[in-house]
Design a protein around this motif. Structure first.
Motif, short mmCIF file in Angstrom:
data_model
loop_
_atom_site.label_atom_id
_atom_site.label_comp_id
_atom_site.label_asym_id
_atom_site.label_seq_id
_atom_site.Cartn_x
_atom_site.Cartn_y
_atom_site.Cartn_z
N ARG A 366 0.78 -1.08 0.10
CA ARG A 366 0.24 0.08 -0.16
C ARG A 366 0.64 1.14 -0.01
O ARG A 366 0.55 2.42 -0.73
CB ARG A 366 -0.85 -0.04 1.19
N ASP A 370 0.82 4.14 -2.88
CA ASP A 370 0.40 5.46 -2.55
C ASP A 370 1.33 6.43 -2.47
O ASP A 370 1.36 7.59 -2.87
CB ASP A 370 -0.20 5.32 -1.12
N ARG A 387 -0.78 -2.67 -4.79
CA ARG A 387 -1.27 -3.38 -3.37
C ARG A 387 -1.48 -4.79 -3.71
O ARG A 387 -1.89 -5.10 -4.92
CB ARG A 387 -2.42 -2.33 -3.08
#
Ligand code: GUN
Ligand code: FE
Length: 471
Positions: A366, A370, A387
């Motif tokens: 993640r 991001d 992810r």
């Protein structure tokens, strides 16, 4: 010489001659494919005398009741209490057994400093077999308690100490792949901790392979030997070539470190003008069953080489946070079709738990997706599509690890070994707590991955033998 449980081996109270389980009933969670979570309620697992799963029957199966009744009549069945789930045993594809005493410390320096200031001095102590025996007894017991039914271990350069690790796995009943570490480069290894010569490293490795193969208590091959070059900076060309030849001649597994950090990856590029993966391929070390730890900096070409060779990556997400300078692109690796599983990298990673590695695999994927710098716009901050899900992390921790090693482990299906764990989700005072009226099956899995402690793992079986609690 294998030590038996008894006054001189009080640590676990385990026995080697347990007849093993015949039937276990409970709700099963396993992962036949990445992202596919399978739930079988009140399933009956039937295990044969060699520890192999004969059948997994669900209540609707006409054979369920008669077999259940027969096993109950002979007292050969164990019914898990409500709230306890049966899962495949966890597979740790990368663990440095000698680094166990420094677990949880020394994480505040770069890899090359960590190796020279902490790790090589610690590993050099395994010239003492009594030191080794104490550490390895403790480590194997802790890993089993955490549900690690198979561990892929680096030992040290010392054959006697590494043989003790093999003995310990056999006494306590853990499935394992173990390697005597080979490292001979005068510039990449300290003079107090390296093999004396190429010949010495090769003959010691060959002796170790023979010890594992001929071990009288290793008849079903619970423990296998792996050829183990530490990493490119610690090995001469002659050693890498000799180890490749030995792995081919003896048909062994191989384990090593690959393109781990900026420094380690850069060292290989400077020395050979090619990536670590290309170097290992060149020296015959990229084989079916080769486990490449970390591999954070592998290229698309490297992924193709790894896939074509049938080799695997041990993704060590927590260790990589401290030492690798980058996040392994696990989603991309899975899409490329290479074998991938999880490693704790004890003690580069500060947790011995493969559930913890799975939770961190999700978390760092993640972070990669991001990005991390809020000063960068959201569109440019991360790597889109990176992810992985909790179900995928569970697959990596079980089925993926089994596929990487080419062993019938990681799934609860006929033909697979009964390597399994029972996880209680309702213990008083536990962080792991499931609320049946609120939690879906994927919720239960997610909670287990995030919060399962060793105390929640109430039973562990390896090849049908109960190794926790003492059988
Ligand atoms: N590279 C070479 N040796 C090691 C080791 O022991 N741990 C890690 N994480 N990387 C290494
Ligand atoms: Fe490592």
């Amino acid at each position: 010489m294998v030590r038996r449980p008894g006054p001189d081996h009080p640590g676990t109270g385990l026995v080697t001659s347990s007849p093993g389980v015949r039937g276990v009933v409970g709700p099963i969670l396993d992962a036949p494919a990445p992202g596919e979570l399978r739930y079988r309620r009140d399933a009956l697992v039937v295990v044969d005398g060699s520890g192999s799963i004969e059948d997994v029957l669900e209540p609707a199966d006409p054979r369920y009741d008669p077999i259940h009744d027969e096993l109950r009549a002979s007292g050969d069945i164990e019914v898990l209490p409500p709230g306890t789930y049966l899962l495949p045993g966890l597979i740790d594809l990368h663990n440095h057994a000698p680094q166990w005493p420094q677990l949880g410390k020394a994480l505040d320096v770069p890899l090359e400093v960590w190796l020279n200031e902490y790790t090589f001095p610690l590993e050099a102590r395994y010239s003492s077999t009594s030191f080794a025996q104490n550490v390895y007894r403790s480590l194997v017991a802790t890993l089993l308690a955490n549900g690690t039914t198979t561990a892929v271990y680096f030992g040290t350069i010392h054959v006697p100490a590494t043989q003790l690790l093999v003995d310990e796995c056999l006494v306590q009943g853990q499935r394992a792949v173990v390697g005597k570490v080979a490292m001979d480069h005068p510039e990449g290894c300290p003079d107090y901790y390296r093999d004396d010569s190429v010949e010495a490293a090769l003959s010691a490795t060959a002796r170790f392979i023979e010890y594992v193969r001929d071990h009288p208590d290793n008849r079903p091959g619970l423990v296998q030997a792996a050829v183990t070059p530490r990493f490119v900076p610690s090995c001469t060309d002659e050693l890498l070539a000799g180890l490749g030849e030995l792995a081919r001649a003896e048909a062994t597994l191989v384990q090593t470190h690959c393109s781990e950090s900026d420094w380690a990856h850069g060292y290989g590029l400077d020395r050979y003008d090619r990536t670590d993966t290309e170097t290992y391929a060149e020296f015959g070390l990229l084989r079916r069953g080769t486990v490449l730890a970390h591999s954070n900096f592998i290229t698309e070409t490297d992924m193709g080489l790894i896939r074509d060779a049938g080799s695997a990556v041990a993704h060590c997400p927590l260790s990589n946070v401290y030492f690798a300078n980058a996040v392994f692109p696990v989603r991309r690796a899975l899409a490329s079709g290479i074998h991938v599983g999880l490693g704790t990298d004890v003690s580069g990673g500060p947790s011995p738990s493969v559930f913890n590695a799975a939770a961190n695999a999700v978390a760092v994927s993640r972070v990669l997706e991001d990005g991390v710098d809020a000063a960068v716009s959201a569109a440019d901050r991360g790597v889109a599509g990176s992810r992985i899900s909790f179900a995928e992390a569970f697959w990596l921790a079980t089925t993926g690890g089994g596929e990487a090693l080419g062993l019938p482990i990681g799934l609860l299906e006929p033909g697979y070994q009964f390597d399994a764990i029972a996880v209680a989700t309702d213990r008083v005072g536990a962080n792991l707590s499931v609320w049946p009226e609120l939690d879906s099956t994927p919720d239960v899995l997610q909670k287990i991955i995030n919060n399962c402690a060793s105390a929640d793992i109430t039973s562990v079986w390896v090849a049908g033998r109960k190794v926790k609690p003492a059988g």
